[in-house]
Design a protein around this motif. Structure first.
Motif, PDB file in Angstrom:
ATOM      1  N   ARG A  33      88.317 -59.214 119.412  1.00  0.00           N
ATOM      2  CA  ARG A  33      89.016 -60.115 118.491  1.00  0.00           C
ATOM      3  C   ARG A  33      89.114 -61.519 119.071  1.00  0.00           C
ATOM      4  O   ARG A  33      89.017 -62.509 118.349  1.00  0.00           O
ATOM      5  N   ARG A  34      89.320 -61.601 120.372  1.00  0.00           N
ATOM      6  CA  ARG A  34      89.450 -62.886 121.031  1.00  0.00           C
ATOM      7  C   ARG A  34      88.102 -63.615 121.113  1.00  0.00           C
ATOM      8  O   ARG A  34      88.045 -64.831 120.970  1.00  0.00           O
ATOM      9  N   GLU A  35      87.005 -62.885 121.331  1.00  0.00           N
ATOM     10  CA  GLU A  35      85.703 -63.491 121.579  1.00  0.00           C
ATOM     11  C   GLU A  35      84.916 -63.829 120.314  1.00  0.00           C
ATOM     12  O   GLU A  35      84.144 -64.776 120.315  1.00  0.00           O
ATOM     13  N   THR A  36      85.070 -63.041 119.257  1.00  0.00           N
ATOM     14  CA  THR A  36      84.264 -63.261 118.059  1.00  0.00           C
ATOM     15  C   THR A  36      85.002 -64.155 117.080  1.00  0.00           C
ATOM     16  O   THR A  36      86.229 -64.171 117.038  1.00  0.00           O
ATOM     17  N   LYS A  37      84.229 -64.863 116.257  1.00  0.00           N
ATOM     18  CA  LYS A  37      84.817 -65.797 115.306  1.00  0.00           C
ATOM     19  C   LYS A  37      84.936 -65.201 113.912  1.00  0.00           C
ATOM     20  O   LYS A  37      85.936 -65.369 113.244  1.00  0.00           O
ATOM     21  N   ILE A  74      75.606 -58.845 118.885  1.00  0.00           N
ATOM     22  CA  ILE A  74      76.793 -59.584 119.331  1.00  0.00           C
ATOM     23  C   ILE A  74      76.969 -59.425 120.842  1.00  0.00           C
ATOM     24  O   ILE A  74      77.303 -60.375 121.537  1.00  0.00           O
ATOM     25  N   GLU A  75      76.713 -58.243 121.344  1.00  0.00           N
ATOM     26  CA  GLU A  75      76.898 -57.957 122.761  1.00  0.00           C
ATOM     27  C   GLU A  75      75.842 -58.666 123.630  1.00  0.00           C
ATOM     28  O   GLU A  75      76.179 -59.281 124.635  1.00  0.00           O
ATOM     29  N   ASP A  76      74.581 -58.588 123.243  1.00  0.00           N
ATOM     30  CA  ASP A  76      73.492 -59.069 124.093  1.00  0.00           C
ATOM     31  C   ASP A  76      72.928 -60.423 123.694  1.00  0.00           C
ATOM     32  O   ASP A  76      72.199 -61.037 124.461  1.00  0.00           O
ATOM     33  N   GLY A  77      73.203 -60.872 122.483  1.00  0.00           N
ATOM     34  CA  GLY A  77      72.643 -62.124 121.996  1.00  0.00           C
ATOM     35  C   GLY A  77      71.428 -61.870 121.112  1.00  0.00           C
ATOM     36  O   GLY A  77      70.877 -60.762 121.080  1.00  0.00           O
ATOM     37  N   HIS A  78      71.015 -62.910 120.368  1.00  0.00           N
ATOM     38  CA  HIS A  78      69.873 -62.754 119.454  1.00  0.00           C
ATOM     39  C   HIS A  78      69.292 -64.120 119.104  1.00  0.00           C
ATOM     40  O   HIS A  78      69.938 -65.157 119.281  1.00  0.00           O
ATOM     41  N   ARG A  79      68.056 -64.084 118.601  1.00  0.00           N
ATOM     42  CA  ARG A  79      67.424 -65.310 118.132  1.00  0.00           C
ATOM     43  C   ARG A  79      68.031 -65.687 116.791  1.00  0.00           C
ATOM     44  O   ARG A  79      68.313 -64.820 115.971  1.00  0.00           O
ATOM     45  N   GLN A  80      68.225 -66.961 116.572  1.00  0.00           N
ATOM     46  CA  GLN A  80      68.705 -67.441 115.279  1.00  0.00           C
ATOM     47  C   GLN A  80      67.480 -67.836 114.472  1.00  0.00           C
ATOM     48  O   GLN A  80      66.695 -68.691 114.885  1.00  0.00           O
ATOM     49  N   VAL A  88      65.085 -71.021 115.262  1.00  0.00           N
ATOM     50  CA  VAL A  88      65.686 -72.337 115.451  1.00  0.00           C
ATOM     51  C   VAL A  88      66.632 -72.379 116.647  1.00  0.00           C
ATOM     52  O   VAL A  88      67.160 -73.432 116.972  1.00  0.00           O
ATOM     53  N   GLY A  89      66.845 -71.266 117.289  1.00  0.00           N
ATOM     54  CA  GLY A  89      67.753 -71.272 118.431  1.00  0.00           C
ATOM     55  C   GLY A  89      68.047 -69.871 118.920  1.00  0.00           C
ATOM     56  O   GLY A  89      67.464 -68.884 118.453  1.00  0.00           O
ATOM     57  N   PHE A  90      68.952 -69.798 119.861  1.00  0.00           N
ATOM     58  CA  PHE A  90      69.356 -68.514 120.423  1.00  0.00           C
ATOM     59  C   PHE A  90      70.874 -68.475 120.496  1.00  0.00           C
ATOM     60  O   PHE A  90      71.507 -69.442 120.935  1.00  0.00           O
ATOM     61  N   VAL A  91      71.450 -67.373 120.042  1.00  0.00           N
ATOM     62  CA  VAL A  91      72.894 -67.173 120.108  1.00  0.00           C
ATOM     63  C   VAL A  91      73.173 -66.298 121.322  1.00  0.00           C
ATOM     64  O   VAL A  91      72.656 -65.180 121.420  1.00  0.00           O
ATOM     65  N   ARG A  92      73.952 -66.804 122.246  1.00  0.00           N
ATOM     66  CA  ARG A  92      74.258 -66.047 123.459  1.00  0.00           C
ATOM     67  C   ARG A  92      75.161 -64.861 123.144  1.00  0.00           C
ATOM     68  O   ARG A  92      75.991 -64.915 122.248  1.00  0.00           O
ATOM     69  N   GLY A  93      75.001 -63.805 123.935  1.00  0.00           N
ATOM     70  CA  GLY A  93      75.817 -62.615 123.759  1.00  0.00           C
ATOM     71  C   GLY A  93      77.241 -62.826 124.214  1.00  0.00           C
ATOM     72  O   GLY A  93      77.502 -63.599 125.144  1.00  0.00           O
ATOM     73  N   LYS A  94      78.170 -62.128 123.588  1.00  0.00           N
ATOM     74  CA  LYS A  94      79.590 -62.267 123.929  1.00  0.00           C
ATOM     75  C   LYS A  94      80.001 -61.396 125.111  1.00  0.00           C
ATOM     76  O   LYS A  94      81.033 -61.624 125.730  1.00  0.00           O
ATOM     77  N   ARG A  95      79.226 -60.342 125.407  1.00  0.00           N
ATOM     78  CA  ARG A  95      79.518 -59.426 126.525  1.00  0.00           C
ATOM     79  C   ARG A  95      80.943 -58.887 126.462  1.00  0.00           C
ATOM     80  O   ARG A  95      81.677 -58.874 127.463  1.00  0.00           O
ATOM     81  N   VAL A  96      81.336 -58.424 125.295  1.00  0.00           N
ATOM     82  CA  VAL A  96      82.696 -57.942 125.062  1.00  0.00           C
ATOM     83  C   VAL A  96      83.002 -56.714 125.925  1.00  0.00           C
ATOM     84  O   VAL A  96      84.044 -56.633 126.569  1.00  0.00           O
ATOM     85  N   PHE A  97      82.083 -55.760 125.954  1.00  0.00           N
ATOM     86  CA  PHE A  97      82.335 -54.520 126.679  1.00  0.00           C
ATOM     87  C   PHE A  97      82.389 -54.751 128.184  1.00  0.00           C
ATOM     88  O   PHE A  97      83.195 -54.126 128.884  1.00  0.00           O
ATOM     89  N   LYS A  98      81.571 -55.634 128.692  1.00  0.00           N
ATOM     90  CA  LYS A  98      81.579 -55.923 130.116  1.00  0.00           C
ATOM     91  C   LYS A  98      82.891 -56.596 130.524  1.00  0.00           C
ATOM     92  O   LYS A  98      83.482 -56.264 131.560  1.00  0.00           O
ATOM     93  N   LYS A  99      83.370 -57.535 129.715  1.00  0.00           N
ATOM     94  CA  LYS A  99      84.627 -58.216 130.016  1.00  0.00           C
ATOM     95  C   LYS A  99      85.808 -57.247 129.966  1.00  0.00           C
ATOM     96  O   LYS A  99      86.703 -57.287 130.809  1.00  0.00           O
ATOM     97  N   ALA A 100      85.790 -56.355 128.979  1.00  0.00           N
ATOM     98  CA  ALA A 100      86.869 -55.370 128.867  1.00  0.00           C
ATOM     99  C   ALA A 100      86.830 -54.396 130.044  1.00  0.00           C
ATOM    100  O   ALA A 100      87.880 -54.014 130.574  1.00  0.00           O
ATOM    101  N   GLN A 101      85.639 -54.011 130.464  1.00  0.00           N
ATOM    102  CA  GLN A 101      85.504 -53.099 131.598  1.00  0.00           C
ATOM    103  C   GLN A 101      86.057 -53.728 132.870  1.00  0.00           C
ATOM    104  O   GLN A 101      86.806 -53.085 133.608  1.00  0.00           O
TER     105      GLN A 101
END
Length: 125
Positions: A33-37, A74-80, A88-101
């Motif tokens: 919830r904190r990391e995603t928009k 969302i976790e690993d990132g993807h091409r836009q 047109v770009g790359f969206v970086r991954g949020k790494r939610v599970f790694k941060k929570a771990q």
């Protein structure tokens, strides 16, 4: 000592692992919830706690995972990509599970120590 506890009190150990998995799931949801928009809800609703299982034959483990089909993006990132397929770009991954771990590791260690003390009090001596 852990082998003795596993043989004498398997139910309590499985209950402890399920409770810890639930705590990790709650922490993962709050991190997501904190990391995603976007607040569509399907990513958050997809975060689940698995079952207790034997890992590598003798170690009990439990998983927290996301069953949403877009969770890995969302976790690993993807091409836009635009509608015509042009990147047109790359969206970086949020790494939610790694941060929570990482946030949960110290809490889990403290809970394990408390659980061992509780087992000793119950009479595993």
């Amino acid at each position: 000592m852990l082998d003795l506890a596993t043989r004498k009190m398997p139910r309590e150990i499985r209950q402890f692992m399920r409770a810890e998995g639930t705590k990790l799931r709650r922490m993962t949801v709050s991190t997501a919830r904190r990391e995603t928009k976007k607040r569509t809800g399907s990513y958050i609703k997809g975060i689940k706690r698995g079952k207790v299982y034997l890992y590598e034959g003798d170690t009990l483990a439990i998983r927290v995972y996301n069953s949403s089909p877009h969770a890995h993006l969302i976790e690993d990132g993807h091409r836009q990509v635009t509608k015509d397929g042009r990147a047109v770009g790359f969206v970086r991954g949020k790494r939610v599970f790694k941060k929570a771990q990482q946030a949960f590791e110290s809490e889990f260690a403290n809970d394990c120590l408390e659980f061992v003390d509780e087992l000793l009090d119950k009479g595993l001596r």
